[in-house]
Design a protein around this motif. Structure first.
Motif: not given
Length: 323
Positions: A138-146, A156-159, A258-265
């Motif tokens: 599909i023509d994806e947009c962000c799933c809302g996870s970030p 996030a719900k709207a995306m 690894c330290g990258a998740g949750g928006g920390v990176r």
């Protein structure tokens, strides 16, 4: 109903397993007392190690995500600008080239794969074709996870709904994913479609017989959002695949964040790299030729220090030729 924060028995196990620098107990006490949230909440990688270890089932990570909705930081601002401007968590490099068609199965790649790590999508498409699975994109947009990770749940719900509406129109029943963040989001925030990470699909289709041994040494990093948020069994599948393809050597603590998740990176690159040091030490201790990963974000993070590649790409290159 008792608030989750009030169920905490102050055993301290969450702080013993946390890979970051925050005090989960202090954050929960702040939530319990209804005081303004502490900036310390920004340091959580949402790895869910605390949730997995909690003896009374307190959803600490979810509480921290809710706290973050009160903060405005440069990193959070970048995420919000990108999604509001481009519909993706990263600035797109080119336009997504897909041809949606009516189909029961869809492959959902996610922002980072679509616009930075497109060889993952190419490998996925090749392997789906190899297994004889008809699929659509599909023509994806962000799933809302970030957005969920930083407490912007309504946006996030709207995306997510924009993507779900496309799936409905195409008659999709099953969504195949290659990003753990997308996988966990689609599993948690909707129940209309079946969702499976590619590892579960490879296992169901018994991909093992299509693989052969090659002369390289690999280890495996467990991505938090797949290993703890979705299912630990996926990592057993990944290990079995690697054992079929190469000389597999396990890490001492493969599930260490690894330290990258949750928006920390994006929010604090210095902290993200500091949290990565122990993981890199563990990897160097087993001297692999490559670190197999099954998460685009983990791949970006680890590739700064060691050779890392998504398992979908390693597998696609290994497949025996079809007759």
């Amino acid at each position: 109903m008792t608030a989750l924060s009030e169920e905490c028995i102050k055993c301290g196990i969450c702080e013993m397993v946390c890979p970051s620098t925050l005090s989960a107990l202090r954050l929960i006490d702040v939530k319990r007392s209804r005081e303004p949230p502490l900036p310390e909440a920004l340091d959580c990688t949402t790895c869910n190690a605390c949730v997995a270890a909690c003896p009374v089932g307190v959803h600490i990570t979810k509480s921290i995500e809710k706290m973050r909705g009160h903060f405005e930081t440069p990193g959070y601002g970048e995420t919000l600008r990108n999604i509001s401007t481009y519909g993706a968590s990263v600035v797109p490099e080119g336009r997504l080239k897909v041809r949606p068609k009516p189909c029961k199965t869809a492959y959902f790649a996610g922002c980072l794969t679509n616009y930075r790590l497109w060889p993952i999508a190419s490998a996925m498409e090749k392997t789906l074709d190899y297994m004889g699975i008809e699929f659509t994109r599909i023509d994806e947009c962000c799933c809302g996870s970030p957005l969920n990770r930083i407490g912007r749940f309504d946006l996030a719900k709207a995306m997510l709904e924009k993507n779900l509406d496309q799936f409905r129109k195409l008659g999709v029943e099953t969504i195949v994913t290659s990003c753990p963040g997308c996988t966990s989001t689609l599993l948690e925030y909707q129940d209309e479609f079946e969702v499976c990470h590619y590892l579960d699909l490879y296992d169901a289709y018994d991909i093992y017989g299509a693989l052969h041994k090659e002369p390289y040494r690999a280890t495996l990093h467990y991505p938090c959002h797949l290993y703890r948020n979705v299912s630990p069994y996926t990592m057993k599948v990944a290990e079995t695949i690697l054992k079929k393809m190469c000389d597999y050597v396990p890490l001492a603590d493969p599930g260490l964040c690894c330290g990258a998740g949750g928006g920390v990176r994006r929010n604090d690159i210095g902290l993200a790299r500091s949290l990565k040091k122990r993981k890199i030490e563990d990897i160097m201790a087993v001297s692999p030729d490559v670190v197999a990963v099954v998460c685009p974000q983990c791949r970006v993070q680890l590739s700064e220090d060691v050779p890392a590649e998504d398992l979908s790409i390693l597998l696609a290159k290994n497949l025996k030729p079809t007759l």
